[in-house]
Design an enzyme around this catalytic site. Sequence first.
Site, PDB file in Angstrom:
ATOM      1  N   SER A 141      37.652  27.235  24.872  1.00  0.00           N
ATOM      2  CA  SER A 141      37.579  25.965  24.147  1.00  0.00           C
ATOM      3  C   SER A 141      37.264  26.045  22.656  1.00  0.00           C
ATOM      4  O   SER A 141      37.273  25.012  21.984  1.00  0.00           O
ATOM      5  CB  SER A 141      36.568  25.043  24.808  1.00  0.00           C
ATOM      6  OG  SER A 141      37.105  24.568  26.009  1.00  0.00           O
ATOM      7  N   LYS A 195      29.870  19.455  17.990  1.00  0.00           N
ATOM      8  CA  LYS A 195      30.502  19.033  19.240  1.00  0.00           C
ATOM      9  C   LYS A 195      29.473  18.225  20.024  1.00  0.00           C
ATOM     10  O   LYS A 195      28.287  18.589  20.051  1.00  0.00           O
ATOM     11  CB  LYS A 195      30.934  20.280  20.022  1.00  0.00           C
ATOM     12  CG  LYS A 195      31.690  19.996  21.309  1.00  0.00           C
ATOM     13  CD  LYS A 195      32.178  21.296  21.967  1.00  0.00           C
ATOM     14  CE  LYS A 195      32.969  21.043  23.242  1.00  0.00           C
ATOM     15  NZ  LYS A 195      33.461  22.298  23.841  1.00  0.00           N
ATOM     16  N   SER A 240      38.325  22.407  25.066  1.00  0.00           N
ATOM     17  CA  SER A 240      37.658  21.124  25.096  1.00  0.00           C
ATOM     18  C   SER A 240      37.102  20.707  23.738  1.00  0.00           C
ATOM     19  O   SER A 240      36.704  19.559  23.564  1.00  0.00           O
ATOM     20  CB  SER A 240      36.519  21.166  26.118  1.00  0.00           C
ATOM     21  OG  SER A 240      35.543  22.130  25.728  1.00  0.00           O
TER      22      SER A 240
HETATM   23  N1  GLN Z   1      40.158  25.011  29.849  1.00  0.00           N
HETATM   24  C1  GLN Z   1      39.021  25.639  30.430  1.00  0.00           C
HETATM   25  C2  GLN Z   1      38.394  24.711  31.446  1.00  0.00           C
HETATM   26  O1  GLN Z   1      38.852  23.629  31.559  1.00  0.00           O
HETATM   27  C3  GLN Z   1      38.028  26.051  29.390  1.00  0.00           C
HETATM   28  C4  GLN Z   1      37.195  24.946  28.870  1.00  0.00           C
HETATM   29  C5  GLN Z   1      36.116  25.429  27.953  1.00  0.00           C
HETATM   30  O2  GLN Z   1      36.180  26.529  27.398  1.00  0.00           O
HETATM   31  N2  GLN Z   1      35.070  24.614  27.808  1.00  0.00           N
HETATM   32  O3  GLN Z   1      37.485  25.048  32.123  1.00  0.00           O
END
Ligand code: GLN
Length: 483
Positions: free
Chosen positions: A175, A76, A151
């Site tokens: 995410s 990532k 994400s």
């Molecule tokens: N959807 C959550 C956020 O926008 C989690 C994102 C994540 O786990 N990086 O904060």
Amino acid sequence: MHQLTLAEIARGLADKKFSSEELTKVLLARITQLDPQLNSFISLTEELALEQAKAADVRRANGENGALLGAPIAHKDLFCTQGIRTSCGSKMLDNFKAPYDATVVSKLAAAGTVTLGKTNMDEFAMGSANESSWYGAVKNPWNLEHVPGGSSGGSAAAVAARLLPAATATDTGGSIRQPAAFTNLTGLKPTYGRVSRWGMIAYASSLDQGGPLARTAEDCAILLQGMAGFDPNDSTSIDEPVPDYAAGLNGSLQGLRIGVPKEYFGAGLDPRIADLIQNSIKELQKLGAVIKEISLPNMQHAIPAYYVIAPAEASSNLSRFDGVRFGHRCADPKNLEDLYKRSRGEGFGPEVQRRIMVGAYALSAGYYDAYYLKAQKIRRLVKNDFMTAFNEVDVILGPTTPNPAWKLGAKNSDPVAAYLEDVYTITANLAGLPGLSMPAGFVDGLPVGVQLLAPYFQEGRLLNVAHQYQLNTDWHTRTPTGF
Ligand code: GLN
């Protein structure tokens, strides 16, 4: 060859059926051919990959035989990679080449993995759809009109489309698990402190945790083995021995106590997903598990608490991107304030700016007690709920997401609607617990995930349950058409 799992690749390499170099070339060609449809990569690292593959082949020829030796993966794009662009999905870091490798990257490289590239992601890991990347949205290989989740949507889409067997990802509020659910993968968020955060660009430091995304629990075990462990460079890393995850996969589930929270099945859950979760419960009962209804009474407060704490930490973490030290700098600044304002205004996208504003507000004098402190108190209540539940059960089971992957653009005008989709995943981050999502079926041709949570450092238990489930179900073997 692209259908092979990490475990199968390790066997194939050990039996000299193919070399890492051959496999790497096949996958790189596949990425070049198919990724334009998905946009799952931000950078490809062909030269590095071929170099690492050749080196792994030499190590194998010299008698080494690690499970990850010669295994192609991708990172990532928030894991720092020395000399390679590390963008975090943001214009702010488009020109940033990390001066060092993240611990996760160097550990996996030492284990012999081959880095094919850096995967697309929501900008600074903020999002649940992978639509906020400066490099454009990622598409779900199961239906190109739908989001892959976020994400870590790039890692998920690439693995689901068989462009590579596994990838690293991070989970601040879901995410890893949510994109796993949306793309029919297995994904594990480890206990907070299990995997080093050193060199992982911070979103919300008290919630962020790196982990594996792969097709099977067995592959998650292999990749986690290479990622986990104490790191003196990360003050929140915990010095706890790392078990042999692969060796733990075959334990019997006879008598395993599974808790199913009654709050999970309220309004808001797609009834078709509820049915698939019931099927997965029946499957686990056949394997000897005992089901018990439990309660997590403070779950309803988790989303508001998370969406105060995460932006608060983000507003602080992202203050370092000021146009001076890292990344994007505006043209011809008039003075220092103009430099800050325009560099940040131009470098950050709308969702990141929204979170910085919410976080700075929640932390400001006069509001701190009302928002941030209150949210921290809720966080403790959420943790206490889990501690009470784990007195009675070994794992907690439920849906990973209330809905399957939505259409691209469907929630763009309503950020809160997207935040609500995180209802099942964020509690594990607030409490620091490990969680896993695994394939549980399909709704309208789109994958559905079942989530398992366990007490601290019981990643092995999650992988064991998921592996036994996968030996008896075939959802995880389904491949999206066209890939
Ligand atoms: N959807 C959550 C956020 O926008 C989690 C994102 C994540 O786990 N990086 O904060």
